[in-house]
Design a protein around this motif. Structure first.
Motif, short mmCIF file in Angstrom:
data_model
loop_
_atom_site.label_atom_id
_atom_site.label_comp_id
_atom_site.label_asym_id
_atom_site.label_seq_id
_atom_site.Cartn_x
_atom_site.Cartn_y
_atom_site.Cartn_z
N ASP A 186 76.18 -16.85 -26.96
CA ASP A 186 77.59 -17.18 -27.23
C ASP A 186 78.16 -18.06 -26.13
O ASP A 186 78.89 -19.02 -26.41
CB ASP A 186 78.42 -15.90 -27.36
N LEU A 187 77.83 -17.76 -24.87
CA LEU A 187 78.30 -18.56 -23.74
C LEU A 187 77.76 -19.99 -23.84
O LEU A 187 78.52 -20.96 -23.70
CB LEU A 187 77.87 -17.91 -22.42
N THR A 229 76.85 -8.63 -17.82
CA THR A 229 76.68 -8.71 -19.27
C THR A 229 75.67 -9.81 -19.63
O THR A 229 74.83 -9.62 -20.52
CB THR A 229 78.02 -8.97 -19.97
N ALA A 230 75.73 -10.93 -18.93
CA ALA A 230 74.78 -12.02 -19.18
C ALA A 230 73.35 -11.57 -18.90
O ALA A 230 72.41 -11.98 -19.60
CB ALA A 230 75.13 -13.24 -18.34
N ALA A 231 73.17 -10.74 -17.89
CA ALA A 231 71.84 -10.24 -17.57
C ALA A 231 71.33 -9.24 -18.61
O ALA A 231 70.14 -9.15 -18.86
CB ALA A 231 71.85 -9.58 -16.19
N GLU A 232 72.27 -8.54 -19.21
CA GLU A 232 71.89 -7.47 -20.12
C GLU A 232 71.90 -7.88 -21.60
O GLU A 232 71.37 -7.15 -22.43
CB GLU A 232 72.83 -6.27 -19.92
N SER A 233 72.49 -9.03 -21.92
CA SER A 233 72.65 -9.39 -23.32
C SER A 233 72.31 -10.85 -23.60
O SER A 233 73.04 -11.77 -23.20
CB SER A 233 74.10 -9.12 -23.76
N HIS A 248 67.87 -15.63 -19.93
CA HIS A 248 68.51 -15.54 -21.26
C HIS A 248 69.10 -16.88 -21.71
O HIS A 248 69.14 -17.16 -22.90
CB HIS A 248 69.62 -14.49 -21.24
N LEU A 249 69.57 -17.67 -20.75
CA LEU A 249 70.17 -18.96 -21.07
C LEU A 249 69.14 -20.08 -21.21
O LEU A 249 69.47 -21.18 -21.64
CB LEU A 249 71.19 -19.34 -19.99
N GLY A 250 67.90 -19.80 -20.80
CA GLY A 250 66.86 -20.81 -20.89
C GLY A 250 66.97 -21.87 -19.81
O GLY A 250 66.53 -23.00 -20.01
N ILE A 251 67.57 -21.52 -18.68
CA ILE A 251 67.68 -22.47 -17.58
C ILE A 251 66.83 -21.97 -16.40
O ILE A 251 66.60 -20.78 -16.25
CB ILE A 251 69.14 -22.72 -17.15
N TYR A 304 70.76 -10.01 -11.37
CA TYR A 304 71.45 -10.30 -12.63
C TYR A 304 71.39 -11.80 -12.94
O TYR A 304 71.18 -12.20 -14.08
CB TYR A 304 72.92 -9.89 -12.56
N ALA A 305 71.60 -12.62 -11.93
CA ALA A 305 71.60 -14.07 -12.15
C ALA A 305 70.24 -14.55 -12.65
O ALA A 305 70.16 -15.40 -13.54
CB ALA A 305 71.99 -14.80 -10.87
N ALA A 306 69.18 -14.02 -12.08
CA ALA A 306 67.83 -14.42 -12.52
C ALA A 306 67.62 -14.06 -13.99
O ALA A 306 67.10 -14.88 -14.77
CB ALA A 306 66.77 -13.75 -11.64
#
Length: 146
Positions: A63-64, A53-57, A129-132, A122-124
């Motif tokens: 939100d996380l 979900t983190a990879a796709e959204s 998405h998280l800007g890290i 997915y992690a990449a």
């Protein structure tokens, strides 16, 4: 170059079934009370993150990030230690490493590797998405017997 802003903590080593260690919000609050300013999120534990979900959204990631920031912390990295190890497992360790593998891929080294590679992808994307920009991992185990 990014400057270190203070101490960070890898949450995986503290996750458990009892509060405050069983939920991302409460473990982040615990870490903040101890003086940490950053958290490394283990990507193999659904209590912390749904990696696909983190990879796709981007919204999920926002939100996380907001949940962690509301606790007074920053996400410093997404940790893929488990998935990285499973990308390249020496056959001598198949049985051992199946314990880290989702049930659907157990006993099937090819499926395990495919799952692990997808997890790394997915992690990449989740990091983006998280800007890290940091994603610590273990790089597999094909050479461990040597």
């Amino acid at each position: 170059m990014k400057k270190i802003k203070g101490p960070g903590i890898f949450l995986a080593q503290f996750l458990g079934n009892e509060p405050p260690f069983n939920d991302l919000r409460t473990i982040c609050q615990w870490a903040k009370e101890l003086g940490f300013v950053g958290v490394q999120i283990p990507t193999n534990d659904p209590r912390c993150i749904d990696l696909q979900t983190a990879a796709e959204s981007k919204t999920y990631c926002d939100d996380l990030k907001g949940l962690v920031n509301a606790c007074g912390l920053e996400i410093t990295e997404l940790a893929t230690h488990i998935q990285g190890q499973l990308v390249a497992v020496h056959p001598a360790y198949d049985l051992l490493f199946d314990g880290f593998t989702p049930e659907a891929q157990r006993g099937n080294p090819k499926a395990r590797t495919e799952w692990a590679v997808q997890q790394m992808k997915y992690a990449a994307k989740a990091c983006q998405h998280l800007g890290i920009t940091a994603c610590p991992s273990f790089s597999g185990s094909l050479l461990w017997p040597y």
